[in-house]
Design an enzyme around this catalytic site. Structure first.
Site, PDB file in Angstrom:
ATOM      1  N   SER A 106      -4.033  12.540   9.933  1.00  0.00           N
ATOM      2  CA  SER A 106      -3.526  11.273  10.486  1.00  0.00           C
ATOM      3  C   SER A 106      -4.144  10.102   9.718  1.00  0.00           C
ATOM      4  O   SER A 106      -5.203  10.234   9.095  1.00  0.00           O
ATOM      5  CB  SER A 106      -3.884  11.150  11.966  1.00  0.00           C
ATOM      6  OG  SER A 106      -5.246  10.818  12.112  1.00  0.00           O
ATOM      7  N   SER A 107      -3.480   8.950   9.785  1.00  0.00           N
ATOM      8  CA  SER A 107      -3.978   7.802   9.018  1.00  0.00           C
ATOM      9  C   SER A 107      -5.385   7.403   9.466  1.00  0.00           C
ATOM     10  O   SER A 107      -6.221   7.007   8.664  1.00  0.00           O
ATOM     11  CB  SER A 107      -3.017   6.620   9.142  1.00  0.00           C
ATOM     12  OG  SER A 107      -2.846   6.270  10.494  1.00  0.00           O
ATOM     13  N   ASN A 156      -0.492  17.309   8.613  1.00  0.00           N
ATOM     14  CA  ASN A 156      -0.929  15.938   8.231  1.00  0.00           C
ATOM     15  C   ASN A 156      -2.365  15.651   8.605  1.00  0.00           C
ATOM     16  O   ASN A 156      -2.831  16.039   9.679  1.00  0.00           O
ATOM     17  CB  ASN A 156      -0.114  14.887   9.017  1.00  0.00           C
ATOM     18  CG  ASN A 156       1.066  14.405   8.256  1.00  0.00           C
ATOM     19  OD1 ASN A 156       1.647  15.163   7.498  1.00  0.00           O
ATOM     20  ND2 ASN A 156       1.428  13.155   8.471  1.00  0.00           N
ATOM     21  N   GLY A 181       0.860  -1.179   0.000  1.00  0.00           N
ATOM     22  CA  GLY A 181       0.000   0.000   0.000  1.00  0.00           C
ATOM     23  C   GLY A 181       0.892   1.224   0.000  1.00  0.00           C
ATOM     24  O   GLY A 181       1.883   1.289  -0.745  1.00  0.00           O
ATOM     25  N   LEU A 185       2.834   2.782   2.704  1.00  0.00           N
ATOM     26  CA  LEU A 185       4.160   2.631   3.321  1.00  0.00           C
ATOM     27  C   LEU A 185       4.962   1.512   2.668  1.00  0.00           C
ATOM     28  O   LEU A 185       6.164   1.646   2.429  1.00  0.00           O
ATOM     29  CB  LEU A 185       4.016   2.362   4.825  1.00  0.00           C
ATOM     30  CG  LEU A 185       5.342   2.266   5.570  1.00  0.00           C
ATOM     31  CD1 LEU A 185       6.086   3.597   5.541  1.00  0.00           C
ATOM     32  CD2 LEU A 185       5.152   1.804   7.004  1.00  0.00           C
ATOM     33  N   LYS A 203       5.765   5.042  20.644  1.00  0.00           N
ATOM     34  CA  LYS A 203       5.003   5.245  19.393  1.00  0.00           C
ATOM     35  C   LYS A 203       3.518   4.994  19.649  1.00  0.00           C
ATOM     36  O   LYS A 203       2.652   5.674  19.080  1.00  0.00           O
ATOM     37  CB  LYS A 203       5.539   4.303  18.311  1.00  0.00           C
ATOM     38  CG  LYS A 203       4.901   4.496  16.917  1.00  0.00           C
ATOM     39  CD  LYS A 203       5.651   5.503  16.078  1.00  0.00           C
ATOM     40  CE  LYS A 203       4.897   6.033  14.859  1.00  0.00           C
ATOM     41  NZ  LYS A 203       4.837   5.168  13.726  1.00  0.00           N
ATOM     42  N   GLU A 225      -7.366   1.297  12.605  1.00  0.00           N
ATOM     43  CA  GLU A 225      -6.479   0.460  13.425  1.00  0.00           C
ATOM     44  C   GLU A 225      -6.722   0.697  14.921  1.00  0.00           C
ATOM     45  O   GLU A 225      -5.846   0.429  15.738  1.00  0.00           O
ATOM     46  CB  GLU A 225      -5.021   0.744  13.062  1.00  0.00           C
ATOM     47  CG  GLU A 225      -4.669   0.334  11.641  1.00  0.00           C
ATOM     48  CD  GLU A 225      -3.183   0.485  11.325  1.00  0.00           C
ATOM     49  OE1 GLU A 225      -2.519  -0.509  11.008  1.00  0.00           O
ATOM     50  OE2 GLU A 225      -2.694   1.627  11.397  1.00  0.00           O
TER      51      GLU A 225
HETATM   52  N1  LIG Z   1       1.194   5.440   5.279  1.00  0.00           N
HETATM   53  C1  LIG Z   1       2.060   5.950   6.127  1.00  0.00           C
HETATM   54  O1  LIG Z   1       2.581   7.061   5.906  1.00  0.00           O
HETATM   55  C2  LIG Z   1       2.468   5.199   7.363  1.00  0.00           C
HETATM   56  C3  LIG Z   1       1.844   4.008   7.712  1.00  0.00           C
HETATM   57  N2  LIG Z   1       2.254   3.357   8.861  1.00  0.00           N
HETATM   58  C4  LIG Z   1       1.644   2.096   9.230  1.00  0.00           C
HETATM   59  O2  LIG Z   1       1.973   1.143   8.211  1.00  0.00           O
HETATM   60  C5  LIG Z   1       0.913   0.182   8.051  1.00  0.00           C
HETATM   61  C6  LIG Z   1       0.418   0.235   6.602  1.00  0.00           C
HETATM   62  O3  LIG Z   1      -0.154   1.519   6.381  1.00  0.00           O
HETATM   63  P1  LIG Z   1      -0.520   2.028   4.914  1.00  0.00           P
HETATM   64  O4  LIG Z   1       0.589   1.708   3.986  1.00  0.00           O
HETATM   65  O5  LIG Z   1      -0.929   3.427   5.059  1.00  0.00           O
HETATM   66  O6  LIG Z   1      -1.787   1.117   4.596  1.00  0.00           O
HETATM   67  P2  LIG Z   1      -2.372   0.692   3.176  1.00  0.00           P
HETATM   68  O7  LIG Z   1      -3.779   0.257   3.395  1.00  0.00           O
HETATM   69  O8  LIG Z   1      -2.100   1.777   2.195  1.00  0.00           O
HETATM   70  O9  LIG Z   1      -1.454  -0.552   2.740  1.00  0.00           O
HETATM   71  C7  LIG Z   1      -1.663  -1.894   3.094  1.00  0.00           C
HETATM   72  C8  LIG Z   1      -1.850  -2.640   1.806  1.00  0.00           C
HETATM   73  O10 LIG Z   1      -1.697  -4.032   2.037  1.00  0.00           O
HETATM   74  C9  LIG Z   1      -2.685  -4.701   1.239  1.00  0.00           C
HETATM   75  N3  LIG Z   1      -2.901  -6.047   1.763  1.00  0.00           N
HETATM   76  C10 LIG Z   1      -3.431  -6.445   2.940  1.00  0.00           C
HETATM   77  N4  LIG Z   1      -3.451  -7.785   3.039  1.00  0.00           N
HETATM   78  C11 LIG Z   1      -2.926  -8.258   1.881  1.00  0.00           C
HETATM   79  C12 LIG Z   1      -2.708  -9.569   1.375  1.00  0.00           C
HETATM   80  N5  LIG Z   1      -3.025 -10.665   2.078  1.00  0.00           N
HETATM   81  N6  LIG Z   1      -2.164  -9.707   0.137  1.00  0.00           N
HETATM   82  C13 LIG Z   1      -1.847  -8.611  -0.590  1.00  0.00           C
HETATM   83  N7  LIG Z   1      -2.020  -7.336  -0.155  1.00  0.00           N
HETATM   84  C14 LIG Z   1      -2.573  -7.160   1.074  1.00  0.00           C
HETATM   85  C15 LIG Z   1      -3.894  -3.805   1.370  1.00  0.00           C
HETATM   86  O11 LIG Z   1      -4.874  -4.086   0.405  1.00  0.00           O
HETATM   87  P3  LIG Z   1      -6.445  -3.950   0.832  1.00  0.00           P
HETATM   88  O12 LIG Z   1      -6.617  -2.586   1.411  1.00  0.00           O
HETATM   89  O13 LIG Z   1      -7.146  -4.159  -0.462  1.00  0.00           O
HETATM   90  O14 LIG Z   1      -6.696  -5.033   1.838  1.00  0.00           O
HETATM   91  C16 LIG Z   1      -3.237  -2.430   1.168  1.00  0.00           C
HETATM   92  O15 LIG Z   1      -3.086  -2.146  -0.190  1.00  0.00           O
HETATM   93  C17 LIG Z   1      -0.156   0.581   9.079  1.00  0.00           C
HETATM   94  O16 LIG Z   1       0.049  -0.111  10.275  1.00  0.00           O
HETATM   95  C18 LIG Z   1       0.109   2.079   9.285  1.00  0.00           C
HETATM   96  O17 LIG Z   1      -0.377   2.546  10.529  1.00  0.00           O
HETATM   97  C19 LIG Z   1       3.282   3.807   9.638  1.00  0.00           C
HETATM   98  C20 LIG Z   1       3.915   4.968   9.318  1.00  0.00           C
HETATM   99  C21 LIG Z   1       3.555   5.779   8.188  1.00  0.00           C
HETATM  100  C1  LIG Z   2       2.737   9.882  13.268  1.00  0.00           C
HETATM  101  C2  LIG Z   2       1.319   9.932  12.747  1.00  0.00           C
HETATM  102  C3  LIG Z   2       0.395  10.383  13.837  1.00  0.00           C
HETATM  103  C4  LIG Z   2       1.379  10.955  11.657  1.00  0.00           C
HETATM  104  O1  LIG Z   2       0.151  11.359  11.166  1.00  0.00           O
HETATM  105  C5  LIG Z   2       0.935   8.551  12.299  1.00  0.00           C
HETATM  106  O2  LIG Z   2       1.655   7.612  12.533  1.00  0.00           O
HETATM  107  C6  LIG Z   2      -0.349   8.254  11.634  1.00  0.00           C
HETATM  108  O3  LIG Z   2      -1.016   9.153  11.123  1.00  0.00           O
HETATM  109  O4  LIG Z   2      -0.701   7.054  11.636  1.00  0.00           O
END
Ligand SMILES: NC(=O)C1=CN([C@@H]2O[C@H](COP(=O)(O)OP(=O)(O)OC[C@H]3O[C@@H](n4cnc5c(N)ncnc54)[C@H](OP(=O)(O)O)[C@@H]3O)[C@@H](O)[C@H]2O)C=CC1
Ligand SMILES: CC(C)(CO)C(=O)C(=O)O
Length: 299
Positions: free
Chosen positions: A247-248, A245, A9, A11, A178, A260
């Site tokens: 937030s997510s 930002n 996705g 990250l 965190k 989450e």
């Molecule tokens: N984005 C950010 O800037 C940050 C994110 N995080 C943390 O990182 C984690 C991911 O966040 P984020 O990237 O935003 O989330 P996303 O929803 O953008 O990414 C997760 C991806 O994984 C896919 N996925 C889930 N299960 C499967 C599977 N079995 N097979 C294939 N693909 C799968 C999802 O698809 P689908 O949605 O279709 O299930 C989705 O596309 C979270 O815990 C978030 O809190 C931490 C710091 C920064």
């Molecule tokens: C650090 C912070 C709060 C930044 O927005 C974040 O981790 C989130 O949005 O999930």
């Protein structure tokens, strides 16, 4: 290093894109993103400007690599772990928010599981692309604390790919800090529908600070040294650094997606109950988000 990034996705695509500059990366994600990466590669924009051609697949089973980096949302960790367990990995690393991810991975995987936190910001504007909205840092280390050769090797691999990385020997404390940040900022901004910066001096500031203080109290009850001031200070520092930002969790609510909250405020409440510590602010935040999730607009 051969690296599988499970959860391409926002990250995961950013981490995978950065790692692909120096390592053999396979992204596990969903179509149409995976199809676009296979067809034309991955464009990494925002704070960066380059393209890479990692492998990409929608089927994460039977893969093998030196490292599996897990970047699915916390509620998908268990399923990700079961799928990864069909393959072979020398190590796994969670970069997710929330608690319990490393335990879920360790329950299924037969390799060392490292804990990690990421403060990079990422969004996916369109299939085949990811934008870095803020250069942050990855902190990683053994999930129980201490040092290990595996953590050092993964840290080196991240650094050679140009990812700001610290290998830490106090991951339990860092995960709790965190958690205080996410418990304070995410649910509060999602419910108040404000940007992170509104927690610096607005009426919701006290809510975020109280949620962080409760997190510190529970951390100490769990034997992790996290002072109230350190937890509140971390919330203020991050709210300031990410003032503009969304937030997510606020983003999830705006998009009608599952949040989450169970791995963040919900986790905190269950540990608080277990330790006989009161956590009324986190309980309220959790229940309000649960109420929203029951009635959330579905596709
Ligand atoms: N984005 C950010 O800037 C940050 C994110 N995080 C943390 O990182 C984690 C991911 O966040 P984020 O990237 O935003 O989330 P996303 O929803 O953008 O990414 C997760 C991806 O994984 C896919 N996925 C889930 N299960 C499967 C599977 N079995 N097979 C294939 N693909 C799968 C999802 O698809 P689908 O949605 O279709 O299930 C989705 O596309 C979270 O815990 C978030 O809190 C931490 C710091 C920064
Ligand atoms: C650090 C912070 C709060 C930044 O927005 C974040 O981790 C989130 O949005 O999930």
């Amino acid at each position: 290093m051969e690296v599988v990034v499970f959860g391409a996705g926002s990250l995961g695509s950013l981490a995978g894109g950065l790692l692909a500059r120096d390592h053999a990366v396979t992204l596990v994600g969903r179509d149409p993103h995976v199809a676009a990466v296979r067809e034309s590669g991955l464009r990494v924009g925002g704070e960066f400007d380059f393209s890479v051609r990692p492998d990409a697949t929608t089927d994460g089973s039977d893969l093998s690599a030196d490292l599996a980096v897990v970047t699915v949302k916390a509620f998908d960790t268990d399923e990700a772990a079961r799928t990864l367990a069909t393959g072979r990995f020398d190590a796994a690393l969670s970069l997710q928010n929330g608690m319990g991810n490393e335990d879920a991975l360790a329950d299924h995987l037969d390799c060392p599981v490292l804990a990690g936190t990421a403060t990079y910001g990422a969004v996916r504007p369109e299939p085949g692309a990811v934008a870095c909205t803020g250069v942050g840092e990855v902190v990683l280390g053994p999930r129980a604390g201490g040092t290990s050769e595996t953590a050092d090797a993964v840290g080196r691999a991240f650094r050679t790919a140009g990812i700001e990385t610290t290998v830490a020997d106090d991951m339990p404390r860092r995960l709790w800090e965190k958690l205080a940040v996410n418990a304070g900022i995410n649910a509060t901004t999602a419910l108040a529908r404000v940007e992170n910066g509104a927690l610096l001096d607005g009426p919701a500031r006290e809510v975020a600070a109280d949620a962080a203080r409760e997190t510190a109290r529970v951390a100490r009850a769990e034997g992790v040294e996290l002072a109230d001031d350190a937890a509140v200070g971390a919330v203020e520092r991050v709210a300031d650094a990410t003032a503009a930002n969304t937030s997510s969790m606020r983003q999830d609510v705006l998009d009608g997606r599952r949040t989450e909250v169970e791995a963040i405020n919900g986790y905190l409440c269950s540990r608080a109950r277990e330790r006989n510590v009161t956590a009324p602010v986190n309980r309220t935040l959790t229940n309000l988000l649960r109420a929203w999730e029951i009635d959330r607009p579905q596709d």
